[in-house]
Design an enzyme around this catalytic site. Structure first.
Site, PDB file in Angstrom:
ATOM      1  N   TYR A  51      12.787   2.068 -17.759  1.00 28.07           N
ATOM      2  CA  TYR A  51      13.680   1.646 -16.677  1.00 28.07           C
ATOM      3  C   TYR A  51      14.298   0.284 -16.997  1.00 28.07           C
ATOM      4  CZ  TYR A  51      14.787  -0.428 -12.120  1.00 28.07           C
ATOM      5  OH  TYR A  51      15.406  -1.082 -11.085  1.00 28.07           O
TER       6      TYR A  51
ATOM      7  N   LYS B 292      10.593   5.346  -4.309  1.00 30.17           N
ATOM      8  CA  LYS B 292      11.210   6.601  -4.706  1.00 30.17           C
ATOM      9  C   LYS B 292      10.515   7.793  -4.030  1.00 30.17           C
ATOM     10  CE  LYS B 292      13.665   3.970  -7.508  1.00 30.17           C
ATOM     11  NZ  LYS B 292      12.944   2.689  -7.610  1.00 30.17           N
TER      12      LYS B 292
ATOM     13  N   ARG C 124      -2.095 -11.917   3.237  1.00 33.90           N
ATOM     14  CA  ARG C 124      -1.726 -11.850   1.827  1.00 33.90           C
ATOM     15  C   ARG C 124      -2.889 -11.316   1.003  1.00 33.90           C
ATOM     16  NH1 ARG C 124      -2.825 -15.838  -1.428  1.00 33.90           N
ATOM     17  NH2 ARG C 124      -2.497 -17.452   0.152  1.00 33.90           N
TER      18      ARG C 124
ATOM     19  N   ASP D  70       3.943   4.378 -16.227  1.00 33.32           N
ATOM     20  CA  ASP D  70       4.800   4.434 -15.038  1.00 33.32           C
ATOM     21  C   ASP D  70       4.912   5.898 -14.625  1.00 33.32           C
ATOM     22  OD1 ASP D  70       6.946   4.571 -13.210  1.00 33.32           O
ATOM     23  OD2 ASP D  70       7.951   2.854 -14.119  1.00 33.32           O
TER      24      ASP D  70
END
Length: 381
Positions: free
Chosen positions: A100, A197, A48, A172
């Site tokens: 978004y 994406k 982690r 972004d």
């Protein structure tokens, strides 16, 4: 001599194993690491907190975005959430109005519970941006081009104003990727990606990335990443590294096709509006093309209403009708019921997300085949 971005995509994602000479990094499927000392631990102790496969990816995206530190998350929203959770109770965000839908949901439904407030503005109107700044404003959050109407913000001008007011700028960069646009070089302080994406590019993983060039901000992002634990798995880190290697080749084809499709759509009598920042008819194309390599691979267009969308959907053969974007396959989305379903009808209408708006992510199919398919389907309207 500085290598071109095409060369950097390969060099940044390639690591030669010093023992075997393997040119592809291994997938380190481990949760923990043996320590040779009781008091001094090695570089990795628990996955982690850090993993060698993920580290290569994080180093690569930092290099490609011209940042000093990168972070990989389990989804784009995990990355966006981590970036914004560097803020504290009482802080304020000025945010682009047409972001978004997942970002909209996070800042309107979740951040208020942490005492973090938000003001939406049209970032093209820099006077409105400045008017929205308050003494407790800490971040100006931008998408450019925006999702799904592809509006454009002048990153350099916005960053200059924000920094005058001691406000950080988060951008972004999902739609453009570092291959087409590098916001940190334009004055931004932090960049986020839904790497699901274009960076991944094959519709086979979920991933998010954050890059910053500020040491303190980097430590804050790492603290959130390590504390919340929404890290990218070693296997998905490896897949994303592979996707980034071909980013330039994919986008060269996809952006050229998108421009051709946008020009076709703008001349079609059944299409009421085309949104594509590479077109001269886009009101801010002159700004977009000074900060981006080209118009990108997303084209949004309006065909009038929901009934027309249903007809088009029935007759299209090639694009998949789906949530998401940026895959090798062309993906047609209906923002009203997909990416921006979290918004109310009023919120969508204020942002130009009409019942007839569609978003096309152009893939690697032959562009003439895609245009012929669109032409056939549009003939039924």
């Amino acid at each position: 001599m500085t290598d071109s971005i095409q060369t950097q995509l390969i060099q940044a994602t390639t690591q030669i194993d010093p023992t075997t000479g393997a040119i592809v990094a291994p997938v380190h499927h481990t949760s923990t690491y043996h320590q040779t000392s009781v008091s001094e631990f090695g570089k990795f102790d628990y996955s982690r907190s850090g993993n060698p496969t993920r580290e290569l990816l994080e180093t690569a995206i930092a290099e490609l975005e011209h940042g000093t530190r990168g972070f990989a998350f389990s989804s784009g929203m995990a990355a966006i959430s981590a970036a914004l959770l560097t803020l504290s109770h009482g802080d304020h965000i000025v945010i682009a109005q047409d972001v978004y839908g997942g970002t909209f949901r996070f800042v309107t439904q979740h951040l208020p519970r942490y005492g973090i407030t938000t003001t939406f503005v049209d970032p093209q109107d820099l006077d409105a941006v400045v008017a929205a700044f308050a003494p407790h404003t800490k971040v100006l959050y931008l998408e450019t081009p925006s999702n799904p109407t592809l509006s454009v913000t002048d990153i350099s001008a916005a960053a200059e104003l924000a920094h005058q007011h001691k406000v950080k700028v988060f951008v972004d960069n999902t739609f453009m990727t570092p291959y087409l646009q590098q916001p940190l070089l334009l004055g931004a302080d932090l960049v986020v990606h839904s790497a699901t994406k274009f960076l991944g590019g094959h519709s086979d993983l979920l991933a998010g990335l954050v890059v910053t060039n500020e040491a303190k901000l980097g430590e804050q992002v790492y603290n959130v990443q390590n504390s919340f634990g929404a890290v990218l798995s070693p296997a998905d880190s490896w897949l994303l590294l592979r996707g980034i290697k071909t980013l330039g080749a994919r986008l060269d084809v996809e952006t050229a096709s998108a421009e051709k499709i946008a020009n076709y759509l703008i001349s079609h009598k059944k299409v009421t509006h085309v949104y594509y920042p590479g077109l001269a008819t886009h009101p801010l194309s002159h700004i977009h093309l000074t900060q981006s390599k080209n118009g990108g691979a997303i084209v949004s267009f309006d065909i009038g209403g929901e009934e027309q969308v249903k007809i088009l959907h029935r007759h299209l053969r090639l694009p998949v009708f789906s949530v998401s974007l940026g895959g090798v396959e062309s993906i047609l989305s209906y923002p009203r019921t997909m990416s921006h379903a979290a918004m109310s009808t009023t919120d969508r209408e204020e942002r130009g997300i009409t019942d007839g708006l569609l978003r096309l992510s152009v893939g690697l199919e032959n562009v003439d085949d895609l245009i012929a398919d669109l032409d056939n389907a549009l003939s039924y309207l």
